[in-house]
Design a protein around this motif. Structure first.
Motif, short mmCIF file in Angstrom:
data_model
loop_
_atom_site.label_atom_id
_atom_site.label_comp_id
_atom_site.label_asym_id
_atom_site.label_seq_id
_atom_site.Cartn_x
_atom_site.Cartn_y
_atom_site.Cartn_z
N GLN A 128 0.95 -1.25 0.02
CA GLN A 128 0.09 0.03 0.01
C GLN A 128 0.96 1.29 0.03
O GLN A 128 1.83 1.25 0.83
CB GLN A 128 -1.05 -0.23 1.25
N HIS A 129 0.69 2.03 -0.79
CA HIS A 129 1.34 3.43 -1.10
C HIS A 129 0.35 4.58 -0.41
O HIS A 129 0.80 5.69 -0.54
CB HIS A 129 1.93 3.82 -2.29
N PHE A 130 -1.12 3.97 -0.44
CA PHE A 130 -1.99 5.26 0.16
C PHE A 130 -2.63 4.32 1.37
O PHE A 130 -2.95 3.23 1.17
CB PHE A 130 -2.84 5.46 -1.05
N PRO A 131 -3.25 5.23 2.23
CA PRO A 131 -3.98 4.55 3.30
C PRO A 131 -5.22 3.86 2.93
O PRO A 131 -6.05 4.28 2.08
CB PRO A 131 -4.23 5.72 4.32
N ALA A 132 -5.19 2.51 3.31
CA ALA A 132 -6.35 1.65 2.91
C ALA A 132 -6.46 0.64 4.24
O ALA A 132 -5.69 0.52 4.81
CB ALA A 132 -6.23 1.15 1.83
N THR A 133 -7.56 0.28 4.26
CA THR A 133 -7.92 -0.40 5.50
C THR A 133 -7.60 -1.81 5.62
O THR A 133 -7.22 -2.35 6.54
CB THR A 133 -9.44 -0.31 5.99
N LYS A 134 -7.57 -2.55 4.41
CA LYS A 134 -7.37 -4.12 4.27
C LYS A 134 -5.69 -4.17 3.92
O LYS A 134 -5.35 -4.51 2.57
CB LYS A 134 -8.15 -4.64 3.38
N GLY A 135 -5.00 -4.06 4.82
CA GLY A 135 -3.37 -4.19 4.55
C GLY A 135 -2.89 -5.40 4.63
O GLY A 135 -1.87 -5.85 3.71
N MET A 136 -3.42 -6.47 5.37
CA MET A 136 -2.93 -7.85 5.74
C MET A 136 -4.12 -8.72 5.85
O MET A 136 -5.14 -8.51 6.33
CB MET A 136 -1.86 -7.81 6.74
N ILE A 137 -3.86 -10.03 5.53
CA ILE A 137 -4.91 -11.15 5.97
C ILE A 137 -4.20 -11.74 6.88
O ILE A 137 -3.04 -12.15 6.65
CB ILE A 137 -5.21 -11.99 4.77
N ILE A 138 -4.85 -11.95 8.15
CA ILE A 138 -4.41 -12.51 9.09
C ILE A 138 -5.21 -14.02 9.48
O ILE A 138 -6.26 -14.16 8.94
CB ILE A 138 -4.38 -11.89 10.23
N LYS A 139 -4.49 -14.79 10.06
CA LYS A 139 -5.28 -16.29 10.34
C LYS A 139 -4.82 -16.56 12.02
O LYS A 139 -3.67 -16.58 12.25
CB LYS A 139 -4.75 -17.34 9.35
N ILE A 140 -5.80 -16.74 12.68
CA ILE A 140 -5.76 -17.23 14.32
C ILE A 140 -5.17 -18.67 14.19
O ILE A 140 -5.69 -19.67 13.65
CB ILE A 140 -7.12 -17.08 14.85
N THR A 141 -3.97 -18.78 14.68
CA THR A 141 -3.53 -20.19 15.03
C THR A 141 -3.48 -20.63 16.44
O THR A 141 -2.97 -22.00 16.58
CB THR A 141 -2.04 -20.15 14.29
N ASP A 142 -3.54 -19.79 17.36
CA ASP A 142 -3.60 -20.23 18.90
C ASP A 142 -4.74 -21.13 19.04
O ASP A 142 -5.94 -20.83 18.88
CB ASP A 142 -3.63 -19.04 19.65
N LYS A 143 -4.53 -22.40 19.46
CA LYS A 143 -5.50 -23.23 19.78
C LYS A 143 -6.26 -23.01 20.96
O LYS A 143 -7.55 -23.23 20.83
CB LYS A 143 -4.87 -24.41 20.07
N ARG A 144 -5.49 -22.17 21.98
CA ARG A 144 -6.52 -21.71 23.11
C ARG A 144 -7.56 -20.69 22.70
O ARG A 144 -8.63 -20.85 23.32
CB ARG A 144 -5.60 -21.29 24.14
N LEU A 145 -7.06 -19.92 21.68
CA LEU A 145 -8.00 -18.68 21.53
C LEU A 145 -9.09 -19.36 20.52
O LEU A 145 -10.12 -19.12 20.73
CB LEU A 145 -7.30 -17.60 20.45
N LEU A 146 -8.73 -20.14 19.47
CA LEU A 146 -9.74 -20.84 18.63
C LEU A 146 -10.74 -21.75 19.56
O LEU A 146 -11.94 -21.78 18.80
CB LEU A 146 -9.19 -21.91 17.76
N GLU A 147 -10.52 -22.36 20.63
CA GLU A 147 -11.29 -23.06 21.49
C GLU A 147 -12.19 -22.17 21.92
O GLU A 147 -13.53 -22.41 22.29
CB GLU A 147 -10.59 -23.75 22.48
N LYS A 148 -11.73 -20.95 22.47
CA LYS A 148 -12.47 -19.79 23.35
C LYS A 148 -13.48 -19.18 22.58
O LYS A 148 -14.58 -18.79 22.62
CB LYS A 148 -11.28 -19.21 23.88
N THR A 149 -12.97 -18.78 21.17
CA THR A 149 -13.84 -18.10 20.53
C THR A 149 -14.24 -18.42 18.95
O THR A 149 -14.95 -17.86 18.26
CB THR A 149 -12.93 -16.58 20.21
N GLY A 150 -13.51 -19.23 18.60
CA GLY A 150 -13.64 -19.80 17.03
C GLY A 150 -12.89 -18.85 16.15
O GLY A 150 -12.69 -19.38 15.06
N GLY A 151 -12.20 -17.92 16.66
CA GLY A 151 -11.36 -17.20 15.83
C GLY A 151 -11.51 -15.77 16.00
O GLY A 151 -11.36 -15.16 17.22
N ILE A 152 -11.66 -14.84 15.37
CA ILE A 152 -11.96 -13.52 15.52
C ILE A 152 -13.34 -12.87 15.50
O ILE A 152 -14.43 -13.67 14.86
CB ILE A 152 -11.46 -12.54 14.11
N VAL A 153 -13.86 -12.50 16.71
CA VAL A 153 -15.01 -12.09 16.71
C VAL A 153 -15.42 -10.70 17.12
O VAL A 153 -14.36 -9.92 17.14
CB VAL A 153 -15.50 -12.89 18.01
#
Length: 438
Positions: A360-385
Motif C-alpha cells: 500500500q502506498h496510500f492509506p487503505a483499511t485492508k493491509g493484511m490477511i491474518i489467521k488465528i493459529t492459537d489453539k486456546r483462542l480458537l477453542e474459546k472464540t472460534g477465531g476473530i469475533v
C-alpha cells in the motif's frame, strides 16, 4: 560478407552477455532495491548485493546517514560484502551507487523520528455524541386530518445530520423537542442546516401537531449518540494520543459514519463470548466497568478507528514499556501475535499468522490477511469475533497493525490494517505526507 557475419555474431554475443548479466542474481537484487528507503532514527539497515566488484557510493547528506560506519560523502564499497546504513538524524539524503562511471542505483533515503508506543489490547467501552442529530428514518404524524412526515416533505433524507435549527447548534434530542414544540405553538417554520455527505443543505420545515398527544413532531426518527465495545490498539505516553478499533464506527440503521461531536472511552470487562462459526461471526459480550471513570476523549472517527487523548494509563498492561512501530513495508508474511481480552479485563497474547501482505502506498483499511493459529483462542472464540477489532498485531517486537474485520465464512481469518495509517489519524505522522485517509 565475412565482416557482416562477424558483426552479426558479435552483436548476438553482446546481446547474450547483456541478457546473462541482467538476469544474474546481483542485478536482480539491484533491480529489487527500492527507489525510496524509509528508516527510523537509531535503526540499522543492510543491503546484500553480492556483486564481486568494487564501487563507489555518494551520499548527499552524511550528517543524516552514515554508510558502512563512515560520515564521508563518497565511500568506496566492496559490493560482494553487505552495505550498512545508520540513520543519525531525521531528514532526507540521496544515495548514488556506481560501478566505475556506470550508475547502478539511485535511492532517496528518508530518516524518520523514532516512534514508540505502548500496545493496548484492553477492552474499552465507547460512548459517542454526534455532531448534530442523525436522521435514521421517517414516520407519519397523524394530525387528525392527514398523516404526513414534515421532515420527508421538507426534503430531509435518512442519513442526514441536522446540525443547526434557527441558527442554534444542535447535538441533543431534548433540545430538538423543545425547539419544535415552541415553534409549533407559534405556528412558525424552522430553518434547518443539514449536512449530507460533504454537502451542506438549508431546508425549511413546518412541524405538525400529533392529534393523540398534542405534541409537535418533525416526522423524523433521530439519534444523538452511540455506544459499544471495542479494543484499544495503542497509546503514545508522552502526548497521550491513542488509537482504537481499526475501523470506522457507523450508525447501525443508516450505515453512515458517525461524525463525532463529543465522546469518551471507559473501561470494559468481558463477561462472555459467543463463539464464531462459518456464516455467523461471534461476539464479545462486555459491560462498561466503572462508567463514571473516563479513560479518555474521542475526537475523531475515521476509516481506521477512533482517536483522541488518554487521560490516564489503562490498567491491565501486557507491555509496560513503549515498543517500536513498523512501517508498512516492514510487515512480512509469517508468525505474529495479537493482544486481546477474552475474559474479564486480562490482556493476553495469542499466536496468529500473517498470511498475506498488501503493498500500500496510500492509506487503505485492508493491509493484511491474518489467521488465528492459537489453539486456546480458537477453542474459546472460534477465531476473530466482534469486539476484537482494534487488537494490536505485534511482529518481531514491533507494533505492525490492528485486527479490523473477520471473514464471515471463515471466522479463523480476517483483515488487519497497518499501524502507520492509525498513527497518522492519531496525529502522530511518521513523516510529512500529502496522503489522507478516505
Amino acid at each position: 560478407m565475412i565482416r557482416q557475419q562477424r558483426r552479426k555474431w558479435l552483436g548476438s554475443l553482446l546481446l547474450l552477455i547483456t541478457a546473462l548479466i541482467v538476469s544474474s542474481t546481483p542485478f536482480q537484487v539491484l533491480a529489487s532495491l527500492p527507489d525510496e528507503l524509509r528508516l527510523f532514527q537509531g535503526s540499522l539497515a543492510r543491503w546484500q548485493i553480492s556483486m564481486p566488484v568494487m564501487g563507489t557510493l555518494t551520499n548527499s547528506n552524511p550528517d543524516i546517514l552514515h554508510v558502512n560506519g563512515t560520515e564521508a560523502r563518497q565511500v568506496n564499497v566492496d559490493l560482494s560484502k553487505p552495505l550498512s546504513f545508520e540513520p543519525r538524524r531525521t531528514g532526507e539524503t540521496q544515495l548514488q551507487l556506481k560501478w566505475g562511471s556506470i550508475p547502478l542505483k539511485a535511492v532517496k533515503v528518508n530518516v524518520l523520528p523514532d516512534i514508540r508506543v505502548i500496545p493496548g489490547g484492553q477492552s474499552i467501552g465507547v460512548k459517542l455524541q454526534t455532531a448534530g442529530v442523525l436522521v435514521v428514518g421517517h414516520h407519519l404524524v397523524d394530525t387528525g386530518k392527514a398523516k404526513l412526515s414534515p421532515g420527508e416533505k421538507a426534503g430531509i433524507h435518512v442519513g442526514d445530520m441536522i446540525v443547526k435549527i434557527n441558527d442554534l447548534y444542535i447535538n441533543d434530542m431534548d433540545d430538538v423537542k423543545k425547539i419544535v414544540n415552541e415553534a409549533g405553538s407559534k405556528h412558525q417554520s424552522l430553518d434547518m442546516l443539514v449536512v449530507r455527505g460533504k454537502e451542506k443543505v438549508n431546508l425549511t420545515l413546518t412541524p405538525a401537531k400529533d392529534a393523540k398527544d398534542n405534541e409537535y413532531r418533525l416526522g423524523l426518527y433521530i439519534r444523538d449518540s452511540a455506544a459499544g465495545v471495542g479494543t484499544l490498539t495503542f497509546y503514545e505516553p508522552r502526548s497521550g494520543a491513542y488509537g482504537a478499533l481499526g475501523h470506522v464506527i457507523s450508525d447501525v440503521d443508516t450505515g453512515q459514519p458517525i461524525v463525532v461531536g463529543d465522546g469518551q472511552i471507559v473501561q470494559a470487562s468481558v463477561t462472555s463470548i459467543e463463539k464464531g462459526e462459518s456464516g455467523n461471526p461471534g461476539e464479545k459480550f462486555a459491560r462498561f466497568f466503572n462508567e463514571s471513570h473516563i479513560l479518555g476523549s474521542i475526537t475523531r472517527n475515521t476509516p481506521f478507528g477512533i482517536f483522541g487523548k488518554i487521560k490516564e494509563q489503562p490498567q491491565q498492561h501486557s507491555h509496560q514499556e513503549p515498543i517500536p512501530v513498523a512501517l508498512a513495508e516492514e510487515v512480512r508474511e509469517g508468525p505474529a501475535k495479537i493482544l486481546t481480552v477474552v475474559d474479564g479485563q486480562q490482556v493476553e497474547e495469542f499466536d496468529i499468522e500473517i498470511v498475506n501482505v498488501v503493498k500500500q502506498h496510500f492509506p487503505a483499511t485492508k493491509g493484511m490477511i491474518i489467521k488465528i493459529t492459537d489453539k486456546r483462542l480458537l477453542e474459546k472464540t472460534g477465531g476473530i469475533v466482534q469486539g476484537m477489532s482494534g487488537s494490536p498485531i505485534i511482529q518481531s517486537g514491533k507494533l505492525v497493525g490492528a485486527v479490523t474485520h473477520v471473514f464471515v465464512n471463515d471466522p479463523t481469518s480476517g483483515y488487519g490494517c497497518f499501524i502507520e495509517w492509525m498513527l497518522q489519524d492519531a496525529g502522530i505522522p511518521l513523516q510529512k505526507s500529502k496522503l489522507k485517509a478516505g
